[in-house]
Design a protein around this motif. Sequence first.
Motif, PDB file in Angstrom:
ATOM      1  N   TRP A   1       0.857  -1.323  -0.061  1.00  0.00           N
ATOM      2  CA  TRP A   1      -0.036  -0.140  -0.103  1.00  0.00           C
ATOM      3  C   TRP A   1       0.883   1.293   0.133  1.00  0.00           C
ATOM      4  N   LYS A   2       1.985   1.168   0.923  1.00  0.00           N
ATOM      5  CA  LYS A   2       2.776   2.613   0.722  1.00  0.00           C
ATOM      6  C   LYS A   2       3.347   2.721  -0.407  1.00  0.00           C
TER       7      LYS A   2
ATOM      8  N   LYS B   1      -9.434  12.741  -6.876  1.00  0.00           N
ATOM      9  CA  LYS B   1     -10.272  13.168  -5.603  1.00  0.00           C
ATOM     10  C   LYS B   1     -10.368  12.529  -4.339  1.00  0.00           C
ATOM     11  N   LEU B   2      -9.468  11.585  -4.328  1.00  0.00           N
ATOM     12  CA  LEU B   2      -9.271  11.085  -3.010  1.00  0.00           C
ATOM     13  C   LEU B   2      -8.145  11.894  -2.025  1.00  0.00           C
ATOM     14  N   THR B   3      -8.728  11.927  -0.877  1.00  0.00           N
ATOM     15  CA  THR B   3      -8.005  12.749   0.154  1.00  0.00           C
ATOM     16  C   THR B   3      -6.836  11.765   0.554  1.00  0.00           C
TER      17      THR B   3
ATOM     18  N   LYS C   1       0.251   5.889  -6.868  1.00  0.00           N
ATOM     19  CA  LYS C   1      -0.153   5.669  -7.995  1.00  0.00           C
ATOM     20  C   LYS C   1      -1.727   5.785  -7.854  1.00  0.00           C
ATOM     21  N   VAL C   2      -2.503   5.437  -6.767  1.00  0.00           N
ATOM     22  CA  VAL C   2      -3.934   5.440  -6.447  1.00  0.00           C
ATOM     23  C   VAL C   2      -4.233   6.827  -6.617  1.00  0.00           C
TER      24      VAL C   2
ATOM     25  N   ASP D   1      -4.970   7.225   3.955  1.00  0.00           N
ATOM     26  CA  ASP D   1      -4.499   6.613   5.371  1.00  0.00           C
ATOM     27  C   ASP D   1      -5.444   5.557   5.591  1.00  0.00           C
ATOM     28  N   VAL D   2      -6.805   5.893   5.607  1.00  0.00           N
ATOM     29  CA  VAL D   2      -7.806   4.858   6.314  1.00  0.00           C
ATOM     30  C   VAL D   2      -7.933   3.740   5.334  1.00  0.00           C
ATOM     31  N   ALA D   3      -7.722   3.746   4.047  1.00  0.00           N
ATOM     32  CA  ALA D   3      -7.963   2.666   3.165  1.00  0.00           C
ATOM     33  C   ALA D   3      -6.873   1.478   3.584  1.00  0.00           C
TER      34      ALA D   3
END
Length: 65
Positions: free
Chosen positions: A10-11, A23-25, A16-17, A30-32
Motif C-alpha cells: 500500500w505505501k 479526488k481521494l484525500t 499511483k492510486v 490513510d484509512v484505506a
Amino acid sequence: MDSDVLKGKWKQLSGKVKERWGKLTDDDMDVAEGHSEYLAGKLQERYGWTKEKAQEEVKNFSSKL
C-alpha cells in the motif's frame, strides 16, 4: 493482485492510486491502507459511481500492477 498483496504494498501504491483517482484525500488513503472494499466505497462516494463500477475500477487497477 489479491487484497493481501495490495495491503502489503500500500505505501508504494498509494501514490499511483492518488494519481489515478485525484479526488481521494490523504485521509482516505490513510484509512484505506490497501483495503479494496473501503477504496471502492470511497471511489463510489467521491465520483458518484455505482458499487459495481467502483469495484470494477479497483479490480482493473490492481490487475495492472
